[in-house]
Design an enzyme around this catalytic site. Structure first.
Site, mmCIF file in Angstrom:
data_model
loop_
_atom_site.group_PDB
_atom_site.id
_atom_site.type_symbol
_atom_site.label_atom_id
_atom_site.label_comp_id
_atom_site.label_asym_id
_atom_site.label_seq_id
_atom_site.Cartn_x
_atom_site.Cartn_y
_atom_site.Cartn_z
ATOM 1 N N GLU A 124 0.771 -1.142 0.117
ATOM 2 C CA GLU A 124 0.000 0.021 0.187
ATOM 3 C C GLU A 124 0.816 1.222 -0.040
ATOM 4 O O GLU A 124 0.563 1.990 0.784
ATOM 5 C CB GLU A 124 -0.953 -0.001 1.105
ATOM 6 C CG GLU A 124 -1.829 -1.283 1.131
ATOM 7 C CD GLU A 124 -2.823 -1.130 2.290
ATOM 8 O OE1 GLU A 124 -2.645 -1.054 3.324
ATOM 9 O OE2 GLU A 124 -4.252 -1.535 1.616
ATOM 10 N N GLU B 88 -4.258 -10.533 -0.529
ATOM 11 C CA GLU B 88 -5.193 -10.480 0.862
ATOM 12 C C GLU B 88 -6.441 -10.821 0.483
ATOM 13 O O GLU B 88 -6.865 -10.382 -0.651
ATOM 14 C CB GLU B 88 -5.191 -9.091 1.526
ATOM 15 C CG GLU B 88 -3.854 -8.690 2.016
ATOM 16 C CD GLU B 88 -3.638 -7.207 2.740
ATOM 17 O OE1 GLU B 88 -4.696 -6.852 3.073
ATOM 18 O OE2 GLU B 88 -2.695 -6.773 2.773
HETATM 19 C C1 GAL Z 1 -5.229 -3.997 3.542
HETATM 20 C C2 GAL Z 1 -3.956 -3.888 4.081
HETATM 21 C C3 GAL Z 1 -3.818 -4.701 5.464
HETATM 22 C C4 GAL Z 1 -4.875 -4.303 6.387
HETATM 23 C C5 GAL Z 1 -6.396 -4.672 5.772
HETATM 24 C C6 GAL Z 1 -7.439 -4.495 6.582
HETATM 25 O O1 GAL Z 1 -5.657 -3.241 3.029
HETATM 26 O O2 GAL Z 1 -2.916 -4.111 3.363
HETATM 27 O O3 GAL Z 1 -2.686 -4.085 6.051
HETATM 28 O O4 GAL Z 1 -5.158 -3.070 6.717
HETATM 29 O O5 GAL Z 1 -6.378 -4.144 4.656
HETATM 30 O O6 GAL Z 1 -7.322 -5.092 7.699
HETATM 31 MG MG MG Z 2 -2.462 0.127 4.933
#
Ligand code: GAL
Ligand code: MG
Length: 975
Positions: free
Chosen positions: A434, A504
């Site tokens: 990010e 993710e």
């Molecule tokens: C993503 C990020 C993580 C965390 C997650 C939400 O955007 O990479 O670090 O923030 O979302 O829990």
């Molecule tokens: Mg973040």
């Protein structure tokens, strides 16, 4: 005189990533070193420039001071920075910890090279020894080493001072979604080598047995002359690989090079090599030795290596030529007592648990993890995406192209690679998280491509520019939280050029991970889709004393269990330490509780990852399939369990056939399936046949199942007995019920409901305070029919209950008409409450753990029993919890086996807890809940899926509660 390190003001100078720091390398010096862990003298200053005076306190190293006895407490923010200053500036109030201790450098280290190793310091480290400036380092998640040879005097004590500045230019690129801390969070040690030492070792071990070891030899004494006759050897598990290796004298003959750099290359082919993969992580012990002319060993370096290849071919990521599914999780270095500091045992426990639940991959979100994590991943078998410590989330756009940060990007990525490149577990490098996408990323990627061409690179920010774009710095399309339909569309588009592995997905906040099974059904059946990393492993709840609001710290061992903090304590989340700027419970989004207790979603994952699956049932037996990539089934054994609706469970041993990956075979059952007994479910309980590194023999690995026979058609109720008692309000009277069954559309919003905006809508509609008005109570013989209206701001839901006396109890037939405007509500069903004392739930349905309509793949159908108190899942922020999907009937009984029994018309979502939905809705932490003595029972005609909308896609339309007429019926009996 001003201190030169302070004069640089390195906390506001992004160009300064280090000063006086030794190059990163892959030689592990932890064993044989002098540990400097323990209590250090400590002062917390308000700014880096404040002077140290007054008395010292103590701080434990390793450990964040924010988790110890200081007034600077943890703070949680997600995207936003904890202060307003723009990069590269930091706030004037800038807690600065000064750590000091005496170090007795052993007298026999005289004449040797002496190195200080600081495992991790957050966020700027300044080192002084005996008042002299030694060095500076940044990057809160990588070690810094400093040569102290000319600074300390062996045999005499020295004073080592480590000054750690909390906020800096680097903080702007360490804006990860987690708690903010300050301090020295990994071990500090002092080690010694011969001046002529192994400065680095690079290992490349391929699956065909080809082994290349490049050793860098450096002479710290720096006279430029290579002593005659020195040589390097390597041995693999005791077998000598090479001797009398010629030094590459390239630099040695250059007069202008002040210290000798020599390279030694060892080449060997290991015949019949056992290859490394996550299922069978075969490791070899490689020892590289630097010998003096007389053969004695001047230095050595030990590496556990694995022979394996990683390639991308077309749109497949291959390990040893196999397209392996990536069953990953994102893992932070987190512990509820220490914040960032994790012990070897903790890391081992994390990874053992992940193995037991079918995970085979870890993304080290969002920074290089503790070095032991990689040793454990090598040993236990995980594919690792190793991620650099770069996240500039709040100022992403400004920083990715800011040349002042160029150095920091390349520094962080390259030092990670230099540290971790010998680990077979590391299969992909990640440029960070990010931080938008800019030239600084491309610079870092360029360095990696030249230095380590053996592994792909991924970076979500780059992949965002186009999943198929060949020019961006990501070899993998690694989106986060992409809707499944987008992934499918991409894979089917004909345009896909790269493996699609979500970095993710399936956000595990609270009661979540809905549709995980749908994702995997698609992944396993769609070429081009290869898996992903669940967000995330652990809830970051910090153990906190409720009385004074302080973190308990290291003394808290034993003050928690089964996911719950001991009385007087709670799991703190954002805002609980008095922070005004914070992001609440969003820090608690793990698939395990802060104490590592698995959430029910873990069982869902375990089943989805099952190495053995049931394909089909025929009269001659059950067809089993091996779903692994490399391993046979010989390490597994099993037990058949046949659950019949009539209450019987037949069991018997299962002999698993010896199948290679991808193969199937029919196996017989150890019992005949009875012709009677109604609905029948067959479950194969698969356990480890022998001890594994991560599980003793007998550990359940998965429980695949198949329905052998559908339920019999429901019988029409026979009216029997006197009329049912219903009061003037149309409410059922029953000796075991303290609240009669009524209609409800409300569930205590889950984190997904809240953050996805559904809860706000439901509240605006008034679903949390609907008003029931009885319209009519009609008696027709023994039957009573009650019509009621349930009104709220949005409109009216008409509800009808018909009570019929049947043998031993009452049959309740219900219908409710959900008007069009009530599209997408949480549930529609009945809720009632029982007298105290009915503390055991036995049911035929899915279980034993919690399950929901879109998270029900992990709970086999069978006969289950649990104390009512154990049915509830104590999510950190109370919410809908404790549900059981597919319940066909249940009994609630007291120890003398009396109580009530409920038979459902069809498999339904049921929950039995000590809490009303409103109790859960009102509480912010689990410890605020007071259990009721009776039971609150929900029987749902329909219950909305959980989805993952707290961050990412909501549930699928198939799991929504739709408008229209809902009908459900059930029979209540006393037993
Ligand atoms: C993503 C990020 C993580 C965390 C997650 C939400 O955007 O990479 O670090 O923030 O979302 O829990
Ligand atoms: Mg973040």
């Amino acid at each position: 005189m001003t201190d030169p390190l302070l004069a640089l003001r390195p906390w506001q100078a992004p160009e300064v990533t280090s000063w006086g720091r030794l190059p990163m390398n892959a030689v592990d010096r932890r064993s044989g070193a002098l540990s400097l862990d323990g209590d250090w003298r400590f002062r917390l200053l308000p700014t880096p420039e404040a002077t140290v005076h007054g008395t010292w306190s103590t701080a434990h190293v390793p450990g964040a001071w924010t988790m110890q006895d200081t007034d600077d407490l943890p703070q949680y923010t997600n995207v936003r920075m904890p202060y307003a200053e723009f990069p590269p500036r930091s706030p004037a109030a800038n807690p600065t910890g000064v750590y000091e201790r005496h170090v007795d450098v052993p007298a026999d280290w005289a004449g040797r090279r002496i190195v200080l190793h600081v495992g991790a310091a957050e966020s700027v480290l300044l080192v002084h020894v005996d008042g002299r400036p030694v060095g500076i380092s940044k990057d809160s998640h990588l070690a810094a080493e400093f040569d102290l040879t000319d600074v300390v005097r062996p045999g005499e004590p020295s004073v080592v001072r480590l000054t750690v500045v909390k906020w800096s230019d680097a903080t702007h690129i360490e804006d990860q979604d987690q708690w903010w801390h300050g301090g020295i969070t990994r071990s500090v040690l002092l080690y010694t080598t011969d001046p002529l030492h192994l400065a680095d070792v690079t290992v490349r071990a391929r699956r065909d047995g080809d082994l290349r070891v490049d050793c860098l030899v450096r002479d710290a004494a720096g006279d430029g002359a290579l002593p005659e006759g020195w040589y390097v050897t390597g041995d693999l598990d005791g077998d000598l690989l090479a001797q009398d290796t010629e030094f590459d004298r390239l630099n040695a003959e250059d007069e202008r090079v002040s210290d000798f750099l020599g390279e030694v290359r060892i080449r060997a082919v290991v015949p019949g090599v056992r290859t490394w993969n996550a299922e069978q992580p075969e490791l070899y012990g490689l020892t590289v030795r630097l010998h003096r002319a007389d053969g004695t060993v001047a230095d050595s370096s030990y590496h556990r290596i694995g022979f394996r290849d990683v390639d991308i071919v077309g749109r497949d990521l291959l390990v040893n030529g196999e397209r392996v599914f990536i069953r990953g999780v994102n893992r932070h270095d987190f512990h509820p007592l220490t914040g960032r500091t994790v012990s070897y045992d903790d890391m081992r426990a994390d990874l053992v648990l992940l193995k037991r639940f079918g995970f085979n991959a870890i993304r080290t979100s969002h920074y290089p993890n503790d070095p032991s994590l990689y040793d454990l991943a090598d040993e236990l078998g995980f594919y690792v995406v190793d991620e650099a410590d770069i996240e500039s989330h709040d100022h992403a756009h400004e920083i990715a192209d800011d040349p002042r940060y160029l150095n920091a990007f390349v520094d962080r990525v390259s030092r990670m690679v230099l540290r971790d490149r010998n680990h077979p577990s590391v299969i992909v490098w990640s440029l960070g998280n990010e931080s938008d996408y800019g030239a600084n990323h491309d610079a870092a990627a360029g360095w990696v491509r030249r230095h380590d061409p053996t592994r792909p690179i991924q970076y979500e920010g780059a992949a965002k520019r186009g999943w198929a774009d060949p020019d961006v710095a990501s070899d993998i399309a690694c989106p986060m939280y992409a809707p499944l339909e987008d992934c499918l569309a991409h894979a089917l588009s004909g345009q896909q050029t790269k493996p699609l592995i979500q970095c993710e997905y399936s956000h595990a906040m609270g009661n979540s991970n809905g549709t995980l099974a749908d994702h995997w059904a698609a992944i396993e059946s769609t070429p081009g889709l290869q898996g992903g990393f669940i967000w995330e492993f652990r809830d970051h709840g910090i153990l906190q004393r409720v009385s004074d609001g302080r973190p308990v710290g290291r003394a808290g061992a034993g003050l928690y269990g089964n996911g719950v903090a001991a009385p007087g304590h709670r799991w703190a989340y954002g805002g609980d330490f008095g922070e005004t700027v914070h992001d609440g419970a969003f820090v608690a989004d793990g698939i395990v509780f802060p104490d590592r207790t698995p959430k029910p979603a873990m069982y869902e994952h375990r089943e989805i990852a099952a190495p053995v699956r049931i394909r089909s049932f025929r009269h001659e037996g059950v067809v089993l399939a091996n779903h692994q990539h490399f391993r046979g089934l010989d390490w597994l054994t099993g037990t058949w369990e046949l659950a019949l609706a009539d209450g019987r469970t037949l069991t018997g041993p299962a002999a698993l056939p010896d199948l290679r990956p991808g193969e199937t075979a029919a196996v017989p059952l150890p019992f005949a399936v009875p012709a009677d007994g109604g609905e029948a479910w067959l479950t194969l309980r698969v356990t480890t046949a022998e001890d594994q590194a991560w599980a003793p023999a007998g550990t359940e690995v998965c429980a695949p199942r198949i329905r052998l026979r559908a339920a019999d058609a429901p019988r029409e109720p026979v009216v029997s007995g006197p009329a049912v008692e219903v009061d003037a309000e149309g409410l059922l009277r029953h000796p075991l019920l303290t609240a009669a069954p009524t209609l409800t559309l409300w569930r205590a919003p889950t984190d997904n409901d809240e953050l996805g905006g559904m809860a706000a809508r439901w509240r605006a509609w008034g679903l949390d305070q609907m008003v029931r008005e009885v319209v009519s109570v009609r008696r027709d013989g023994e039957r009573v029919t009650v019509e009621s209206e349930h009104g709220c701001a949005l409109g009216v839901v008409r509800h009808r209950q018909q009570f019929t006396p049947v043998e031993g109890g009452v049959r309740v037939e219900e219908s409710a008409e959900l008007p069009e405007e009530f599209h997408d509500v949480a549930r529609i069903g009945s809720v009632f409450e029982t007298v105290a004392g009915l503390d055991l739930l036995e049911w035929f349905g899915q279980g034993p753990w919690e399950s929901y309509p879109d998270r029900a793949a992990g709970a086999p159908v069978g006969h289950h029993a649990l104390p009512v108190d154990d049915l509830f899942t104590p999510y950190l922020r109370p919410q809908e919890s404790g549900g059981r999907h597919g319940v066909r009937r249940f009994t609630l009984s007291s120890p003398d086996a009396t109580g009530l029994a409920v038979e459902l018309d069809e498999p339904r979502q049921v929950s039995v807890t000590r809490y009303r939905a409103e109790d859960l809705t009102a509480a912010a932490h689990h410890d605020e809940l007071t259990p009721r003595t009776g039971c609150v029972v929900h029987i749902d005609a329909a219950h909305r899926g959980l989805g993952t909308a707290s961050c990412g896609p909501d549930t699928f339309p198939a799991y929504l509660v739709t408008p229209g007429v809902h009908r459900w019926s059930w029979t209540l009996r006393m037993v």
